[in-house]
Write a protein that holds these residues in place. Sequence first.
Motif, PDB file in Angstrom:
ATOM      1  N   ASN A   4      50.184  42.371  35.368  1.00 32.08           N
ATOM      2  CA  ASN A   4      50.715  43.530  36.071  1.00 32.08           C
ATOM      3  C   ASN A   4      49.611  44.515  36.447  1.00 32.08           C
ATOM      4  O   ASN A   4      49.618  45.078  37.546  1.00 32.08           O
ATOM      5  CB  ASN A   4      51.767  44.246  35.226  1.00 32.08           C
ATOM      6  CG  ASN A   4      53.128  43.592  35.340  1.00 32.08           C
ATOM      7  OD1 ASN A   4      53.349  42.802  36.249  1.00 32.08           O
ATOM      8  ND2 ASN A   4      54.012  43.929  34.417  1.00 32.08           N
ATOM      9  N   LYS A   5      48.664  44.730  35.529  1.00 30.28           N
ATOM     10  CA  LYS A   5      47.564  45.644  35.818  1.00 30.28           C
ATOM     11  C   LYS A   5      46.701  45.108  36.953  1.00 30.28           C
ATOM     12  O   LYS A   5      46.270  45.873  37.813  1.00 30.28           O
ATOM     13  CB  LYS A   5      46.727  45.870  34.565  1.00 30.28           C
ATOM     14  CG  LYS A   5      47.404  46.715  33.526  1.00 30.28           C
ATOM     15  CD  LYS A   5      46.505  46.942  32.344  1.00 30.28           C
ATOM     16  CE  LYS A   5      47.220  47.779  31.303  1.00 30.28           C
ATOM     17  NZ  LYS A   5      46.364  48.027  30.144  1.00 30.28           N
ATOM     18  N   VAL A   6      46.455  43.830  36.973  1.00 29.08           N
ATOM     19  CA  VAL A   6      45.653  43.216  38.045  1.00 29.08           C
ATOM     20  C   VAL A   6      46.403  43.320  39.369  1.00 29.08           C
ATOM     21  O   VAL A   6      45.815  43.653  40.413  1.00 29.08           O
ATOM     22  CB  VAL A   6      45.327  41.741  37.704  1.00 29.08           C
ATOM     23  CG1 VAL A   6      44.682  41.030  38.883  1.00 29.08           C
ATOM     24  CG2 VAL A   6      44.417  41.671  36.489  1.00 29.08           C
ATOM     25  N   LEU A   7      47.694  43.058  39.353  1.00 32.00           N
ATOM     26  CA  LEU A   7      48.516  43.151  40.570  1.00 32.00           C
ATOM     27  C   LEU A   7      48.554  44.579  41.101  1.00 32.00           C
ATOM     28  O   LEU A   7      48.417  44.808  42.303  1.00 32.00           O
ATOM     29  CB  LEU A   7      49.939  42.647  40.275  1.00 32.00           C
ATOM     30  CG  LEU A   7      50.860  42.504  41.474  1.00 32.00           C
ATOM     31  CD1 LEU A   7      50.281  41.559  42.509  1.00 32.00           C
ATOM     32  CD2 LEU A   7      52.225  42.013  41.024  1.00 32.00           C
ATOM     33  N   ILE A   8      48.681  45.557  40.231  1.00 31.86           N
ATOM     34  CA  ILE A   8      48.681  46.970  40.636  1.00 31.86           C
ATOM     35  C   ILE A   8      47.314  47.348  41.201  1.00 31.86           C
ATOM     36  O   ILE A   8      47.212  48.017  42.223  1.00 31.86           O
ATOM     37  CB  ILE A   8      49.079  47.878  39.450  1.00 31.86           C
ATOM     38  CG1 ILE A   8      50.563  47.661  39.099  1.00 31.86           C
ATOM     39  CG2 ILE A   8      48.807  49.341  39.766  1.00 31.86           C
ATOM     40  CD1 ILE A   8      51.006  48.368  37.839  1.00 31.86           C
ATOM     41  N   PHE A   9      46.261  46.898  40.544  1.00 26.88           N
ATOM     42  CA  PHE A   9      44.907  47.182  41.007  1.00 26.88           C
ATOM     43  C   PHE A   9      44.667  46.599  42.405  1.00 26.88           C
ATOM     44  O   PHE A   9      44.126  47.285  43.289  1.00 26.88           O
ATOM     45  CB  PHE A   9      43.886  46.621  39.996  1.00 26.88           C
ATOM     46  CG  PHE A   9      42.457  46.861  40.399  1.00 26.88           C
ATOM     47  CD1 PHE A   9      41.908  48.139  40.310  1.00 26.88           C
ATOM     48  CD2 PHE A   9      41.663  45.828  40.877  1.00 26.88           C
ATOM     49  CE1 PHE A   9      40.593  48.371  40.678  1.00 26.88           C
ATOM     50  CE2 PHE A   9      40.355  46.057  41.252  1.00 26.88           C
ATOM     51  CZ  PHE A   9      39.812  47.323  41.149  1.00 26.88           C
ATOM     52  N   ILE A  10      45.075  45.372  42.650  1.00 20.23           N
ATOM     53  CA  ILE A  10      44.914  44.725  43.966  1.00 20.23           C
ATOM     54  C   ILE A  10      45.751  45.459  45.018  1.00 20.23           C
ATOM     55  O   ILE A  10      45.290  45.686  46.133  1.00 20.23           O
ATOM     56  CB  ILE A  10      45.289  43.231  43.876  1.00 20.23           C
ATOM     57  CG1 ILE A  10      44.227  42.484  43.061  1.00 20.23           C
ATOM     58  CG2 ILE A  10      45.412  42.618  45.268  1.00 20.23           C
ATOM     59  CD1 ILE A  10      44.562  41.035  42.775  1.00 20.23           C
ATOM     60  N   THR A  11      46.952  45.865  44.661  1.00 18.75           N
ATOM     61  CA  THR A  11      47.813  46.599  45.599  1.00 18.75           C
ATOM     62  C   THR A  11      47.164  47.926  45.991  1.00 18.75           C
ATOM     63  O   THR A  11      47.160  48.303  47.169  1.00 18.75           O
ATOM     64  CB  THR A  11      49.195  46.846  44.974  1.00 18.75           C
ATOM     65  OG1 THR A  11      49.765  45.591  44.575  1.00 18.75           O
ATOM     66  CG2 THR A  11      50.118  47.529  45.951  1.00 18.75           C
ATOM     67  N   ILE A  12      46.616  48.631  45.013  1.00 16.98           N
ATOM     68  CA  ILE A  12      45.956  49.912  45.300  1.00 16.98           C
ATOM     69  C   ILE A  12      44.752  49.692  46.210  1.00 16.98           C
ATOM     70  O   ILE A  12      44.550  50.428  47.174  1.00 16.98           O
ATOM     71  CB  ILE A  12      45.561  50.624  43.987  1.00 16.98           C
ATOM     72  CG1 ILE A  12      46.819  51.106  43.263  1.00 16.98           C
ATOM     73  CG2 ILE A  12      44.615  51.790  44.257  1.00 16.98           C
ATOM     74  CD1 ILE A  12      46.571  51.668  41.883  1.00 16.98           C
ATOM     75  N   ILE A  13      43.967  48.675  45.944  1.00 16.78           N
ATOM     76  CA  ILE A  13      42.789  48.371  46.775  1.00 16.78           C
ATOM     77  C   ILE A  13      43.225  48.061  48.208  1.00 16.78           C
ATOM     78  O   ILE A  13      42.613  48.550  49.167  1.00 16.78           O
ATOM     79  CB  ILE A  13      42.000  47.173  46.177  1.00 16.78           C
ATOM     80  CG1 ILE A  13      41.406  47.527  44.820  1.00 16.78           C
ATOM     81  CG2 ILE A  13      40.923  46.692  47.130  1.00 16.78           C
ATOM     82  CD1 ILE A  13      40.312  48.572  44.873  1.00 16.78           C
ATOM     83  N   LEU A  14      44.270  47.287  48.368  1.00 18.59           N
ATOM     84  CA  LEU A  14      44.773  46.947  49.710  1.00 18.59           C
ATOM     85  C   LEU A  14      45.297  48.185  50.438  1.00 18.59           C
ATOM     86  O   LEU A  14      45.056  48.358  51.635  1.00 18.59           O
ATOM     87  CB  LEU A  14      45.862  45.882  49.613  1.00 18.59           C
ATOM     88  CG  LEU A  14      45.386  44.470  49.253  1.00 18.59           C
ATOM     89  CD1 LEU A  14      46.584  43.540  49.074  1.00 18.59           C
ATOM     90  CD2 LEU A  14      44.448  43.935  50.317  1.00 18.59           C
ATOM     91  N   LEU A  15      46.009  49.059  49.734  1.00 19.25           N
ATOM     92  CA  LEU A  15      46.525  50.286  50.347  1.00 19.25           C
ATOM     93  C   LEU A  15      45.385  51.214  50.776  1.00 19.25           C
ATOM     94  O   LEU A  15      45.415  51.791  51.866  1.00 19.25           O
ATOM     95  CB  LEU A  15      47.469  51.012  49.393  1.00 19.25           C
ATOM     96  CG  LEU A  15      48.844  50.366  49.191  1.00 19.25           C
ATOM     97  CD1 LEU A  15      49.623  51.101  48.106  1.00 19.25           C
ATOM     98  CD2 LEU A  15      49.613  50.365  50.490  1.00 19.25           C
ATOM     99  N   VAL A  16      44.393  51.365  49.925  1.00 17.17           N
ATOM    100  CA  VAL A  16      43.237  52.213  50.266  1.00 17.17           C
ATOM    101  C   VAL A  16      42.496  51.610  51.461  1.00 17.17           C
ATOM    102  O   VAL A  16      42.091  52.329  52.382  1.00 17.17           O
ATOM    103  CB  VAL A  16      42.300  52.388  49.044  1.00 17.17           C
ATOM    104  CG1 VAL A  16      40.975  53.019  49.447  1.00 17.17           C
ATOM    105  CG2 VAL A  16      42.984  53.216  47.976  1.00 17.17           C
TER     106      VAL A  16
END
Length: 141
Positions: A4-16
């Motif tokens: 979940n932490k990795v998925l959230i981190f990737i989502t944040i990177i994609l949004l930024v």
Amino acid sequence: MKNNKVLIFITIILLVGAAGLLAYDKLDFGKKEETSGEQSIDDVLKVTVDIGEIATNLLDNRYVKISFMIETDGKNSKEELEKRKFQVQNIIITELSDMKAPDLQGKEGKQGFEETLKSKINEILNEGQVVKVYITSYIIS
């Protein structure tokens, strides 16, 4: 939990990243300047003054009716030129009164007159300068 932490981190990177690309495009950072250096006609019209039609006698007792548009190098010089329009008309009439019909004939005659006017008008301007003088109508009788 670690997934979940990795998925959230990737989502944040994609949004930024997406926000950065959107800002890059909207702020025109990605657009190249025109390499030709030519202005659009809308830009030219923003700094151009219509002097209107002038009718006067020439030195050889012929009659000329002539109109001009004068392009300046910026907004401030356009504003000053609009205020000095009566002086510009005086310069034109004075120059024409010392010319004969053959002086204005042909491409060279008209271009020479445009250059003379450009030079004389630039002498009276305090803000900026004239870029080009255009003869927009011309009749001699």
